[in-house]
Design a protein around this motif. Structure first.
Motif, short mmCIF file in Angstrom:
data_model
loop_
_atom_site.label_atom_id
_atom_site.label_comp_id
_atom_site.label_asym_id
_atom_site.label_seq_id
_atom_site.Cartn_x
_atom_site.Cartn_y
_atom_site.Cartn_z
N ARG A 157 16.34 -14.88 -5.74
CA ARG A 157 15.13 -14.93 -4.92
C ARG A 157 15.34 -14.04 -3.69
NH1 ARG A 157 11.62 -18.91 -5.47
NH2 ARG A 157 13.19 -20.32 -6.34
N SER A 158 14.59 -12.95 -3.63
CA SER A 158 14.76 -11.95 -2.57
C SER A 158 13.42 -11.35 -2.20
CB SER A 158 15.69 -10.83 -3.04
OG SER A 158 16.95 -11.33 -3.39
N SER A 159 13.35 -10.79 -1.01
CA SER A 159 12.10 -10.26 -0.49
C SER A 159 12.33 -8.91 0.18
CB SER A 159 11.54 -11.26 0.51
OG SER A 159 10.20 -11.03 0.78
N TYR A 191 3.63 -3.13 2.03
CA TYR A 191 3.48 -4.26 1.12
C TYR A 191 4.77 -5.06 1.05
CZ TYR A 191 5.68 -1.10 -2.34
OH TYR A 191 6.51 -0.23 -3.00
N LEU A 192 4.63 -6.29 0.64
CA LEU A 192 5.76 -7.18 0.44
C LEU A 192 5.99 -7.30 -1.06
CD1 LEU A 192 7.78 -9.27 1.70
CD2 LEU A 192 6.09 -10.99 1.09
N LEU A 193 7.19 -7.02 -1.49
CA LEU A 193 7.59 -7.19 -2.88
C LEU A 193 8.61 -8.31 -2.88
CD1 LEU A 193 7.03 -5.71 -5.60
CD2 LEU A 193 9.12 -4.43 -5.18
N TYR A 194 8.23 -9.45 -3.45
CA TYR A 194 9.20 -10.55 -3.48
C TYR A 194 9.51 -10.92 -4.92
CZ TYR A 194 6.01 -14.53 -4.44
OH TYR A 194 5.15 -15.41 -5.03
N PHE A 195 10.78 -11.15 -5.17
CA PHE A 195 11.28 -11.49 -6.50
C PHE A 195 11.55 -12.98 -6.55
CE2 PHE A 195 12.16 -7.04 -5.97
CZ PHE A 195 11.98 -6.49 -7.23
N TYR A 196 11.10 -13.61 -7.61
CA TYR A 196 11.32 -15.04 -7.79
C TYR A 196 11.73 -15.29 -9.25
CZ TYR A 196 6.64 -15.02 -9.86
OH TYR A 196 5.55 -14.76 -10.65
N PRO A 197 12.50 -16.34 -9.50
CA PRO A 197 13.06 -16.55 -10.84
C PRO A 197 12.07 -16.86 -11.95
CG PRO A 197 14.36 -17.71 -9.21
CD PRO A 197 13.13 -17.22 -8.51
N ARG A 198 11.12 -17.77 -11.71
CA ARG A 198 10.26 -18.19 -12.81
C ARG A 198 9.02 -18.91 -12.29
NH1 ARG A 198 12.00 -22.15 -17.71
NH2 ARG A 198 10.05 -21.99 -18.84
N ALA A 199 7.88 -18.54 -12.82
CA ALA A 199 6.60 -19.17 -12.43
C ALA A 199 6.61 -20.65 -12.76
CB ALA A 199 5.44 -18.48 -13.14
N SER A 200 5.93 -21.41 -11.94
CA SER A 200 5.68 -22.84 -12.14
C SER A 200 6.91 -23.73 -12.02
CB SER A 200 4.97 -23.09 -13.48
OG SER A 200 3.72 -22.43 -13.47
N THR A 201 8.00 -23.22 -11.47
CA THR A 201 9.14 -24.06 -11.16
C THR A 201 8.97 -24.55 -9.72
OG1 THR A 201 10.45 -22.16 -10.48
CG2 THR A 201 10.69 -22.88 -12.78
N PRO A 202 9.65 -25.64 -9.34
CA PRO A 202 9.42 -26.21 -8.01
C PRO A 202 9.61 -25.23 -6.84
CG PRO A 202 10.59 -27.78 -9.37
CD PRO A 202 10.53 -26.49 -10.15
N GLY A 203 10.74 -24.52 -6.79
CA GLY A 203 10.98 -23.60 -5.68
C GLY A 203 10.00 -22.44 -5.67
N CYS A 204 9.70 -21.91 -6.83
CA CYS A 204 8.77 -20.78 -6.92
C CYS A 204 7.35 -21.20 -6.55
CB CYS A 204 8.82 -20.17 -8.31
SG CYS A 204 10.45 -19.49 -8.70
N THR A 205 6.99 -22.43 -6.90
CA THR A 205 5.67 -22.94 -6.53
C THR A 205 5.58 -23.14 -5.03
OG1 THR A 205 5.40 -23.96 -8.70
CG2 THR A 205 4.03 -24.82 -6.91
N THR A 206 6.63 -23.71 -4.43
CA THR A 206 6.66 -23.89 -2.97
C THR A 206 6.50 -22.55 -2.27
OG1 THR A 206 8.06 -25.86 -3.09
CG2 THR A 206 8.12 -24.61 -1.02
N GLN A 207 7.25 -21.56 -2.72
CA GLN A 207 7.20 -20.23 -2.10
C GLN A 207 5.83 -19.58 -2.25
OE1 GLN A 207 9.97 -17.44 -3.84
NE2 GLN A 207 10.04 -16.22 -1.98
N ALA A 208 5.29 -19.60 -3.45
CA ALA A 208 3.99 -18.96 -3.70
C ALA A 208 2.87 -19.65 -2.94
CB ALA A 208 3.69 -18.95 -5.20
N CYS A 209 2.88 -20.98 -2.92
CA CYS A 209 1.81 -21.71 -2.22
C CYS A 209 1.90 -21.51 -0.71
CB CYS A 209 1.84 -23.19 -2.60
SG CYS A 209 1.33 -23.47 -4.31
N ASP A 210 3.10 -21.40 -0.18
CA ASP A 210 3.26 -21.14 1.25
C ASP A 210 2.73 -19.75 1.59
OD1 ASP A 210 4.03 -22.12 3.76
OD2 ASP A 210 5.99 -21.15 3.65
N LEU A 211 3.01 -18.77 0.74
CA LEU A 211 2.45 -17.44 0.96
C LEU A 211 0.93 -17.49 0.88
CD1 LEU A 211 4.99 -15.25 -1.01
CD2 LEU A 211 4.38 -14.95 1.40
N ARG A 212 0.40 -18.18 -0.12
CA ARG A 212 -1.06 -18.33 -0.29
C ARG A 212 -1.68 -18.94 0.98
NH1 ARG A 212 -2.09 -23.20 -3.75
NH2 ARG A 212 -1.59 -24.09 -1.73
N ASP A 213 -1.07 -19.99 1.49
CA ASP A 213 -1.61 -20.71 2.63
C ASP A 213 -1.54 -19.93 3.93
OD1 ASP A 213 -2.09 -22.75 0.83
OD2 ASP A 213 -0.42 -24.00 1.53
#
Length: 171
Positions: free
Chosen positions: A137-139, A46-68
Protein backbone atom coordinates in the motif's frame (compact mmCIF):
# COMPACT_ATOMS: atom_id res chain seq x y z
CA UNK A 1 19.94 12.18 -3.16
CA UNK A 2 18.95 11.09 0.34
CA UNK A 3 17.34 7.75 1.06
CA UNK A 4 14.11 9.59 1.96
CA UNK A 5 13.96 11.04 -1.57
CA UNK A 6 14.34 7.66 -3.27
CA UNK A 7 11.54 5.15 -3.70
CA UNK A 8 13.10 1.95 -2.43
CA UNK A 9 12.34 -1.31 -4.16
CA UNK A 10 11.88 0.08 -7.65
CA UNK A 11 14.32 -1.01 -10.30
CA UNK A 12 14.67 2.52 -11.63
CA UNK A 13 15.23 4.19 -8.26
CA UNK A 14 12.27 6.53 -8.78
CA UNK A 15 13.02 9.74 -6.89
CA UNK A 16 11.28 12.99 -6.03
CA UNK A 17 11.62 15.26 -9.07
CA UNK A 18 12.10 12.34 -11.49
CA UNK A 19 9.64 11.53 -14.29
CA UNK A 20 7.17 8.83 -13.26
CA UNK A 21 6.60 5.67 -15.29
CA UNK A 22 4.16 5.95 -18.18
CA UNK A 23 0.96 3.92 -18.11
CA UNK A 24 -2.23 3.27 -20.02
CA UNK A 25 -4.73 1.21 -18.01
CA UNK A 26 -8.37 0.21 -18.16
CA UNK A 27 -10.43 1.08 -15.15
CA UNK A 28 -13.75 2.00 -13.67
CA UNK A 29 -14.89 5.46 -12.74
CA UNK A 30 -18.07 6.74 -11.13
CA UNK A 31 -19.75 6.91 -14.55
CA UNK A 32 -18.50 3.61 -15.95
CA UNK A 33 -15.54 2.06 -17.71
CA UNK A 34 -12.70 4.30 -18.76
CA UNK A 35 -9.13 4.15 -19.93
CA UNK A 36 -6.55 6.40 -18.30
CA UNK A 37 -3.05 7.17 -19.51
CA UNK A 38 -0.26 9.14 -17.91
CA UNK A 39 0.07 11.04 -21.20
CA UNK A 40 -3.54 12.27 -20.98
CA UNK A 41 -2.97 13.40 -17.38
CA UNK A 42 -0.15 15.78 -18.28
CA UNK A 43 -0.92 19.32 -17.23
CA UNK A 44 -2.68 18.35 -13.99
CA UNK A 45 -1.30 16.94 -10.75
CA UNK A 46 -2.75 13.60 -9.65
CA UNK A 47 -2.54 11.08 -6.87
CA UNK A 48 -1.73 7.52 -7.84
CA UNK A 49 -2.29 5.20 -4.91
CA UNK A 50 -1.69 1.46 -4.92
CA UNK A 51 -3.79 -0.84 -2.78
CA UNK A 52 -3.78 -4.65 -2.47
CA UNK A 53 -7.35 -5.67 -3.22
CA UNK A 54 -10.81 -4.12 -3.63
CA UNK A 55 -13.45 -4.73 -0.96
CA UNK A 56 -11.03 -5.78 1.77
CA UNK A 57 -11.28 -3.97 5.14
CA UNK A 58 -8.13 -1.80 4.84
CA UNK A 59 -8.73 -0.95 1.19
CA UNK A 60 -12.35 -0.04 1.92
CA UNK A 61 -11.29 2.22 4.81
CA UNK A 62 -8.74 3.95 2.60
CA UNK A 63 -11.05 4.39 -0.40
CA UNK A 64 -14.00 5.64 1.68
CA UNK A 65 -11.79 8.12 3.52
CA UNK A 66 -10.57 9.48 0.17
CA UNK A 67 -14.19 9.62 -1.06
CA UNK A 68 -15.30 11.50 2.05
CA UNK A 69 -12.49 14.08 1.82
CA UNK A 70 -12.10 14.37 -1.94
CA UNK A 71 -13.54 17.90 -2.05
CA UNK A 72 -10.89 19.01 0.47
CA UNK A 73 -7.99 17.66 -1.60
CA UNK A 74 -7.20 20.80 -3.56
CA UNK A 75 -4.20 21.71 -5.64
CA UNK A 76 -2.67 25.02 -4.57
CA UNK A 77 -4.54 27.49 -6.75
CA UNK A 78 -7.93 25.90 -6.34
CA UNK A 79 -8.44 22.84 -8.57
CA UNK A 80 -9.46 19.50 -7.12
CA UNK A 81 -6.92 16.69 -7.11
CA UNK A 82 -7.45 13.79 -9.55
CA UNK A 83 -7.30 10.56 -7.53
CA UNK A 84 -6.54 7.21 -9.15
CA UNK A 85 -6.44 3.94 -7.21
CA UNK A 86 -4.49 1.02 -8.69
CA UNK A 87 -4.79 -2.68 -7.83
CA UNK A 88 -4.35 -6.04 -9.54
CA UNK A 89 -8.14 -6.50 -9.52
CA UNK A 90 -10.04 -6.93 -12.78
CA UNK A 91 -12.41 -4.22 -13.99
CA UNK A 92 -15.45 -6.24 -12.81
CA UNK A 93 -14.20 -6.29 -9.21
CA UNK A 94 -13.47 -2.56 -9.43
CA UNK A 95 -17.00 -1.88 -10.66
CA UNK A 96 -18.51 -3.77 -7.69
CA UNK A 97 -16.24 -1.88 -5.28
CA UNK A 98 -17.13 1.53 -6.74
CA UNK A 99 -20.86 0.79 -6.71
CA UNK A 100 -20.94 -0.70 -3.22
CA UNK A 101 -18.92 2.14 -1.69
CA UNK A 102 -20.23 4.97 -3.93
CA UNK A 103 -16.67 5.98 -4.80
CA UNK A 104 -16.30 9.24 -6.69
CA UNK A 105 -12.90 8.64 -8.27
CA UNK A 106 -11.36 6.19 -10.74
CA UNK A 107 -9.89 2.79 -9.94
CA UNK A 108 -7.44 1.25 -12.41
CA UNK A 109 -6.82 -2.41 -13.15
CA UNK A 110 -3.18 -3.58 -13.19
CA UNK A 111 -3.70 -7.37 -13.43
CA UNK A 112 -0.17 -8.15 -14.57
CA UNK A 113 1.14 -5.73 -11.89
CA UNK A 114 3.39 -4.02 -14.47
CA UNK A 115 2.68 -0.54 -13.08
CA UNK A 116 3.10 -1.75 -9.50
CA UNK A 117 6.48 -3.19 -10.49
CA UNK A 118 7.48 0.05 -12.25
CA UNK A 119 6.74 1.95 -9.03
CA UNK A 120 8.50 -0.67 -6.91
CA UNK A 121 5.40 -1.62 -4.92
CA UNK A 122 5.06 -5.23 -6.11
CA UNK A 123 6.92 -6.79 -3.18
CA UNK A 124 7.36 -9.95 -1.17
CA UNK A 125 4.87 -9.97 1.71
CA UNK A 126 4.43 -12.25 4.68
CA UNK A 127 1.15 -13.21 6.33
CA UNK A 128 0.74 -15.93 8.95
CA UNK A 129 4.17 -17.31 8.08
CA UNK A 130 3.34 -17.57 4.37
CA UNK A 131 5.35 -15.53 1.86
CA UNK A 132 3.80 -14.26 -1.37
CA UNK A 133 4.09 -11.39 -3.83
CA UNK A 134 1.60 -8.56 -3.57
CA UNK A 135 1.02 -4.81 -3.63
CA UNK A 136 2.54 -2.70 -0.89
CA UNK A 137 0.00 0.00 0.00
CA UNK A 138 1.75 3.13 -1.29
CA UNK A 139 0.87 6.58 -2.56
CA UNK A 140 2.51 8.82 -5.16
CA UNK A 141 1.71 12.48 -5.80
CA UNK A 142 2.60 13.41 -9.38
CA UNK A 143 2.97 17.03 -10.48
CA UNK A 144 1.54 18.60 -13.65
CA UNK A 145 4.76 17.87 -15.58
CA UNK A 146 4.60 14.15 -14.80
CA UNK A 147 7.30 14.21 -12.13
CA UNK A 148 7.15 12.65 -8.70
CA UNK A 149 6.31 15.38 -6.18
CA UNK A 150 5.97 13.21 -3.05
CA UNK A 151 5.48 9.59 -2.04
CA UNK A 152 4.59 7.48 0.98
CA UNK A 153 5.34 3.76 1.31
CA UNK A 154 3.44 1.45 3.67
CA UNK A 155 0.52 3.85 3.90
CA UNK A 156 -1.83 3.50 6.85
CA UNK A 157 -5.38 3.42 5.42
CA UNK A 158 -6.72 5.63 8.21
CA UNK A 159 -3.90 8.22 7.88
CA UNK A 160 -3.71 8.39 4.09
CA UNK A 161 -5.82 11.53 3.60
CA UNK A 162 -3.77 13.46 6.17
CA UNK A 163 -0.59 12.56 4.29
CA UNK A 164 -2.12 13.62 0.95
CA UNK A 165 -3.22 16.97 2.42
CA UNK A 166 0.26 17.60 3.80
CA UNK A 167 1.93 16.61 0.50
CA UNK A 168 -0.42 18.90 -1.46
CA UNK A 169 0.56 21.83 0.72
CA UNK A 170 4.14 21.40 -0.54
CA UNK A 171 3.23 21.40 -4.27
Amino acid sequence: MTQAEKVSGSGEGLAVGAPVPDFDLAGMGPTGEERVSSHALRGQPYLLYFYPRASTPGCTTQACDLRDHLAELRIPGGDGLRVLGVSPDGVGALEKFILKQALSFTLLSDPDHALAEAYGVWVKKKLYGREFMGVERSSFLVDAEGRLAAFKRKVSPAKHVAWVQEALSRL
